[in-house]
Enzyme design. Structure first.
Site, short mmCIF file in Angstrom:
data_model
loop_
_atom_site.label_atom_id
_atom_site.label_comp_id
_atom_site.label_asym_id
_atom_site.label_seq_id
_atom_site.Cartn_x
_atom_site.Cartn_y
_atom_site.Cartn_z
N ASP A 72 0.85 -1.19 0.00
CA ASP A 72 0.00 0.00 0.00
C ASP A 72 0.89 1.24 0.00
OD1 ASP A 72 0.84 -0.77 2.50
OD2 ASP A 72 -1.15 -0.83 3.40
N GLU A 131 -5.57 3.65 3.59
CA GLU A 131 -6.13 4.27 4.80
C GLU A 131 -7.51 4.87 4.50
OE1 GLU A 131 -4.75 3.99 7.64
OE2 GLU A 131 -2.64 3.55 7.27
ZN ZN Z 1 -2.88 2.36 8.93
ZN ZN Z 2 -1.19 0.24 7.21
#
Ligand code: ZN
Ligand code: ZN
Length: 375
Positions: A72, A131
């Site tokens: 990510d 997030e």
């Molecule tokens: Zn996080």
């Molecule tokens: Zn994370």
């Protein structure tokens, strides 16, 4: 050699650490990734972008399947307080969840396998917006991803509470189902001295918060686990005016999709009852949702077997956690494993002082290089 490798990894991590960006705004981060990939030998490497993310495909020499790794990319709206010389250059933004680590490890694997052709195809997914507002679901549905869809998939998350050199996971559920919760109450305000002419949303919201406490106590099986937390409440305008609006904000967590659905149905039922009994309008918004992270049993068993025999890391079986991760959406469609990587920081994830130990970078790269070869 090892020392030099470790320093190269740390330098890359610091470069990424300095440019944290919000979900779907990771343009500098994306440019950095593309630059790194473009510098690799291109003999059997292909890549393309998806929004602010990137997909890198490495052709195997005799492929029977495609193995995926996901990193990510986004940072958090947190002002860094580590005092480190390579602190964030972006005011009010910080890589406080280790995504700079996850990307650095992914890039090192791309570099390695672009030189040492793997047997099977590999896909490296650099995914924006973990997030929020949620990158995994639209990425999974994209043509770009589907064209290279892996048969099995892996991802890691840094674990500040575990020592460097530790790899931990478990079969089955690893992370919870999570959902944000925003509830607005709207009624008729009025003069503080004439309560009989108004509908008081402060009283209404207060009742509602109390009522929510019965969900986990009375509607979730004692053998299951769930959390309903309200972390913020606001309402009204002034001390002598009956409030015409109030808002509560919180989060729901559960260890099964079933109990998440049951909890939401209960909240909606309570909202309808509240509208009736307090003469108001209640609207519910679930905000960002994360599907549970469920590790495929067979692949986790193979992962643990490999980890146990790998000398450069110590494996631990861990417990499940109530945190959320949108890698769960990948694992709903593709069998795979998510695991923790120990980085030994005194401060936890999402802390402005999170300072993961960079020595964990080479542990993870060495481990994943060998693990991927073993698949
Ligand atoms: Zn996080
Ligand atoms: Zn994370």
């Amino acid at each position: 050699m090892e020392q030099e490798f470790q320093e190269r990894l740390a330098a890359r991590r610091r470069a990424l650490h300095q440019i944290p960006e919000a979900g779907f705004k990771e343009t500098k981060t994306q440019a950095y990734i593309l630059e790194t990939v473009a510098a690799c030998p291109q003999d059997f490497l292909h890549y393309k972008t998806w929004k602010t993310g990137a997909l890198i495909f490495i052709e195997g020499s005799n492929p029977a399947k495609t193995v995926g790794y996901r990193a990510d990319m986004d940072g958090l709206p947190i002002s860094e307080e580590t005092g480190l010389p390579f602190s964030s250059h972006h005011e009010g933004m910080m890589h406080a969840c280790g995504h700079d680590f996850h990307m650095t490890i992914g890039l090192a694997l791309v570099e390695y396998f672009s030189v040492h052709q793997p047997l099977h195809n590999l896909l490296f997914v650099f995914q924006p917006a973990e997030e929020g507002p949620g990158g995994a679901e639209p990425l999974l549905a994209s043509d770009e991803f589907r064209a290279w869809k892996p048969d099995e998939m892996y991802a890691l998350h840094i674990a500040p509470e575990l020592p460097v050199g530790t790899i931990a996971t478990k079969p089955g559920i690893l992370f919870a189902n999570t959902s944000e919760l925003f509830i607005d109450f709207k009624g008729k305000g009025g003069h503080a001295a004439y309560p009989h002419t108004a509908e008081d949303m402060v009283v209404t919201a207060s009742h509602f918060v109390t009522q929510l406490q019965t969900i986990v106590a009375r509607n979730v099986s004692p053998l299951d686990s769930a959390v309903v937390t309200i972390g913020k409440i606001e309402g009204g305008t002034k001390q002598n005016i009956i409030a015409e609006q109030a808002r509560i904000e919180g989060t729901i967590r559960s260890l099964s999709i079933d109990s998440m659905n049951r909890i939401k149905a209960r909240i909606e039922g309570m909202a309808r009852g509240t509208e009736e009994s307090f003469k108001c309008k209640v609207s519910i918004d679930y905000g960002a949702n994360y599907c549970q992270v469920y590790n495929n049993e067979d692949l986790t068993e193979a992962f643990i077997q490999f980890a146990d025999s790998f000398e450069g890391a110590a494996f631990r079986l861990c417990d499940k956690a109530m945190t959320g991760e949108d890698f769960g959406y990948f694992l709903e469609e593709i069998p795979g494993v998510m695991f923790w990587l120990g980085v030994d920081s005194d401060y936890g994830l999402h802390s402005s002082k999170l300072d993961p130990d960079e020595n964990a970078l080479s542990v993870a790269v060495n481990y994943l290089t060998e693990f991927i070869k073993s698949r």
